[in-house]
Design an enzyme around this catalytic site. Structure first.
Site, mmCIF file in Angstrom:
data_model
loop_
_atom_site.group_PDB
_atom_site.id
_atom_site.type_symbol
_atom_site.label_atom_id
_atom_site.label_comp_id
_atom_site.label_asym_id
_atom_site.label_seq_id
_atom_site.Cartn_x
_atom_site.Cartn_y
_atom_site.Cartn_z
ATOM 1 N N HIS A 140 -4.395 8.495 2.827
ATOM 2 C CA HIS A 140 -3.033 8.148 2.390
ATOM 3 C C HIS A 140 -2.775 8.718 1.006
ATOM 4 C CE1 HIS A 140 -5.378 4.959 0.548
ATOM 5 N NE2 HIS A 140 -4.343 4.551 -0.160
ATOM 6 N N HIS B 244 -0.870 -0.650 4.582
ATOM 7 C CA HIS B 244 -1.103 -0.504 3.135
ATOM 8 C C HIS B 244 -0.057 0.478 2.596
ATOM 9 C CE1 HIS B 244 -3.247 0.063 -0.636
ATOM 10 N NE2 HIS B 244 -3.364 1.343 -0.392
ATOM 11 N N ASP C 41 -7.859 2.518 2.541
ATOM 12 C CA ASP C 41 -7.557 1.222 1.914
ATOM 13 C C ASP C 41 -7.001 0.211 2.923
ATOM 14 O OD1 ASP C 41 -8.353 2.201 -0.505
ATOM 15 O OD2 ASP C 41 -6.363 2.272 -1.411
ATOM 16 N N HIS D 182 -13.107 1.262 -1.554
ATOM 17 C CA HIS D 182 -13.192 0.505 -2.806
ATOM 18 C C HIS D 182 -14.348 -0.490 -2.781
ATOM 19 C CE1 HIS D 182 -9.545 1.639 -5.028
ATOM 20 N NE2 HIS D 182 -8.943 1.728 -3.851
HETATM 21 ZN ZN LIG Z 1 -4.203 2.905 -1.619
#
Ligand SMILES: [Zn+2]
Length: 257
Positions: free
Chosen positions: A56, A114, A131, A169
């Site tokens: 993204h 997201h 994400d 992450h």
């Molecule tokens: Zn993001």
């Protein structure tokens, strides 16, 4: 062909994932938010990148692209509906493609939520989800909707349970504290917390993970469980009638946690 996966820490809490083919010393880069960790690793290991895959448009996933393309002249694969620097192959849901030097088929999965155009990459027992799903958590809503993100997570839940999932992450410990607030009696949360703490103390990633593991302690994959529905109803003061309602108010709860 033996594929080796390598996580490169990037920026404050991102990981850039590399799929490395040691037989021909080449690699595929997923979501390079910065170029420096990639370039020093390539020099040290004497490997050559062949392509960049992007999930993204967020800056912490794309900021390294321009420099990497300038230095290595790489094709860039990414979602057709988002603005990705140096994009050469615009992808849509269900597209399939292969990459030079890698005997792998990649399939594009819709992970909108997201962001509205977020995609994931499925290949050979591995899933790169950007994400969308984190260990014990999920991404925030930017321009996507709760309905979209809920549907994307349900789609992930239907993939093979032993699939290895690579997210981008290191949020696991924070997420587990929230998971514990939602389900204080869920022992799987404490077990995962102890393991994750031990890994972080050694500065090791808590990733990747499998759906089979996550389904036990990730509240965002448990929005159809009575314990989660009850907690969300109590916290939000809303009537929770189904998994999607539960997800919507759970996401809001986490945003303010
Ligand atoms: Zn993001």
């Amino acid at each position: 062909m033996t594929i080796r996966l390598k996580s490169l820490p990037s920026l404050s809490d991102n990981y850039i994932w590399l799929l490395i083919n040691d037989e021909n010393s080449t690699t595929i880069i997923i979501d390079p938010g910065s170029s420096e960790p990639c370039e020093s690793f390539f020099a040290q290991e004497r490997i050559k990148p062949v392509a960049i895959l992007v999930t993204h448009r967020h800056w912490d996933h794309v900021n390294g692209i321009e420099k990497l393309v300038r230095d290595y002249c790489l094709p860039v694969y990414g979602p057709s509906t988002e603005t990705i620097p140096c994009l050469t192959t615009a992808l849509n849901t269900n597209d399939r493609f292969t990459l030079p030097g890698f005997d792998l088929d990649f399939e594009v999965i819709d992970l909108s939520g997201h962001t509205a155009g977020h995609i994931g990459y499925l290949t050979d027992g591995m899933f790169f989800c950007g994400d969308t799903l984190f260990s014990a958590g999920c991404g925030r809503l930017f321009d996507g909707t709760a309905t979209q993100l809920h549907a994307s997570l349900q789609r992930i839940k239907k993939l093979p349970r032993n699939l290895t999932i690579y997210c981008t992450h290191e949020y696991t410990l924070d997420n587990l504290h929230f998971a514990h607030a939602v389900e204080p009696d869920n022992e799987a949360i404490q077990v995962r917390l102890n393991k994750a703490k031990a890994l972080r103390e050694k500065n090791q990633p808590t990733l990747p993970f499998t759906i089979d593991q996550e389904i036990r302690y990730n509240p965002f994959l448990r929005t159809d469980e009575e314990s989660v529905m009850k907690a969300v109803a109590q916290h939000s003061g809303q009537e929770i009638e189904n998994s999607e309602d539960c997800f919507r108010y759970l996401r809001l709860w986490k945003d303010g946690f």
